[in-house]
Design a protein around this motif. Structure first.
Motif: not given
Length: 443
Positions: A51-55, A61-62, A231-233
């Motif tokens: 997995g990956m952390s949200p960060e 993604t970016l 996406a919202t972030a």
């Protein structure tokens, strides 16, 4: 300091956290080919298991979004509040919704710059379906893409070399290395393309069931929530619909055959498959209301129904095809432009109610016919597939065809028939039917 891809892979393999700087360097390597296919595959597998952390997910993604151009619609004369909206599906068998959805939304005032992918695993790809249309150019320049969106209302293209190029390569490698189902990788892949299109709103169709990459609703909910959060972030209001993919969506599965069903849907909505109609209108309503093109979901759904009934959505579909190099008379002469495989066989399944089906196995039957890929460089046979496919709840008689198979030869047709017969379950009693949209997750 020199970036060493193998050290980053080792960190993730061992369950560690990878820095944003290393992720950015790795994505640059994906883009400029300094990172090998083997290293990309190894990293994907490490993420799959750890997995990956949200960060980390946001950084990936970016970085993939910024590996190419990010469209600035003000450059093309659009206000920053314009209803620029898109939809993305996590993939399913027979999922041709994008083909009719984009022109419906455009007919109701939305602007839809849709960047789509090819088939992935057992699921069909929107791009593969459009390439069944002679002359259709899925890779226009960014300026041409923007012009079509402005003048027609929608344009459906593939990932050009200018938009999220890192994801284009990563996507192909994931397809053949059994790493498709990773939530962070799915999120980054989807959003890197969507955010590069300069959207003001996004609606997700997150599928669950036998034909989805997420087989359970619980797994799909994790993905949906993660996508909505990321996406919202990033500044793009996003809503996710969780939809049932436990059977073929609509009555066709393939490429040219799904284009044919799309045209029938647009020209004669009263005769369309109910589940296909329900999900299309649900998605249209959320796209139009979230983007501000319509006042609310109720008004949006009514507008979508009127766009279908009036023929306006059909007209926009034809204009989009023509604008991207397809035949100007495609709507009138589709049968002469779409090629279907020469061997056509009806398939009987026995007597009883269709109570369940393994949609993944049916998707793999399309792949085996040549309608999908086992290698990223493989060409797709657009002419093969299934039509008139039975749906859960249908009552069949012993000699009634449950579907038709289109294949290049008798042996391929017979193999596909055996796969389908093993994938569809009949029962003596009618099954309980569930709505196709199971849950809505809003940002």
């Amino acid at each position: 300091m020199t970036f060493l891809p193998q050290e980053m892979i080792r960190t993730k393999r061992d369950g560690g956290t990878v820095s944003s700087a290393d992720i950015q360097a790795f994505v640059r390597g994906i883009t400029d080919m300094s990172v090998t296919d083997g290293q990309v595959a190894a990293f994907a597998m490490a993420v799959f298991f750890n997995g990956m952390s949200p960060e980390e997910g946001a950084a990936l993604t970016l970085a993939m979004r910024d590996s190419g151009d990010v469209i600035d619609w003000s450059k093309y004369g659009l206000d920053k509040e314009a209803p620029i909206v898109d939809k993305h599906s996590t993939g399913g068998v027979g999922d041709k919704v994008s083909l009719m959805l984009a022109p419906i939304v455009a007919a109701c005032g939305g602007l839809v710059p849709m960047i789509s992918g090819r088939g992935l695993g057992h699921t069909g790809g929107t791009l593969d379906k459009f390439e069944a249309i002679p002359g259709y150019d899925p890779y226009p320049s960014i300026d041409r893409f923007a012009e079509i969106v402005k003048t027609v209302g929608c344009s459906i293209i593939g990932q050009t070399g200018d938009l999220a190029p890192a994801d284009r390569r990563f996507y192909g490698i994931r397809d053949v290395t059994a790493t498709v189902e990773s939530v962070p990788l799915i999120t980054a892949s989807i959003l890197s393309k969507k955010l590069a299109a300069g959207l003001n709103a996004l609606v997700m169709d997150v599928k669950f069931g036998t034909g989805a990459f997420m087989d359970s609703a619980d797994k799909a909910r994790v993905l949906a929530e993660n996508i909505v959060r990321v996406a919202t972030a990033a500044g793009v209001p996003t809503t996710a619909l969780m939809t049932d993919m436990n059977q073929v969506l609509g009555r066709t599965a393939g490429n040219a055959v799904e284009v044919m069903e799309t045209l029938a849907f647009l020209k004669d909505p009263a005769g369309a498959d109910k589940r296909l109609m329900d999900i299309t209108l649900d998605l249209a309503a959320h796209m139009l209301s979230l983007s501000g093109a319509q006042a609310d979901a109720s008004a949006a759904r009514k507008a979508a129904e009127e766009a279908l009934a009036s023929g306006k959505a059909t007209e926009i579909f034809g204009r989009m095809v023509s604008a991207q190099g397809g035949p100007a008379d495609f709507l009138e002469k589709a049968d002469s432009y779409l090629t279907l495989a020469p061997v056509v066989k009806p398939v009987t399944l026995g007597e009883g109610y269709v109570s369940a089906m393994d949609a993944r196995a049916i998707g793999m039957a399309v792949v085996a016919l040549g309608g999908g890929r086992t290698d990223p460089s493989q060409k797709v046979d657009h002419s093969v597939g299934f039509t008139e496919f039975c749906q859960v709840g249908d009552k069949l008689t012993a000699d009634q065809p449950a579907l038709m198979v289109y294949a290049q030869d008798e042996a391929a047709a017979d193999a596909a028939i055996e796969r389908v017969r093993a994938a569809v379950t009949l029962s003596d009693t009618a099954p309980a039917l569930k709505p196709i949209t199971a849950e809505i997750i809003e940002g």
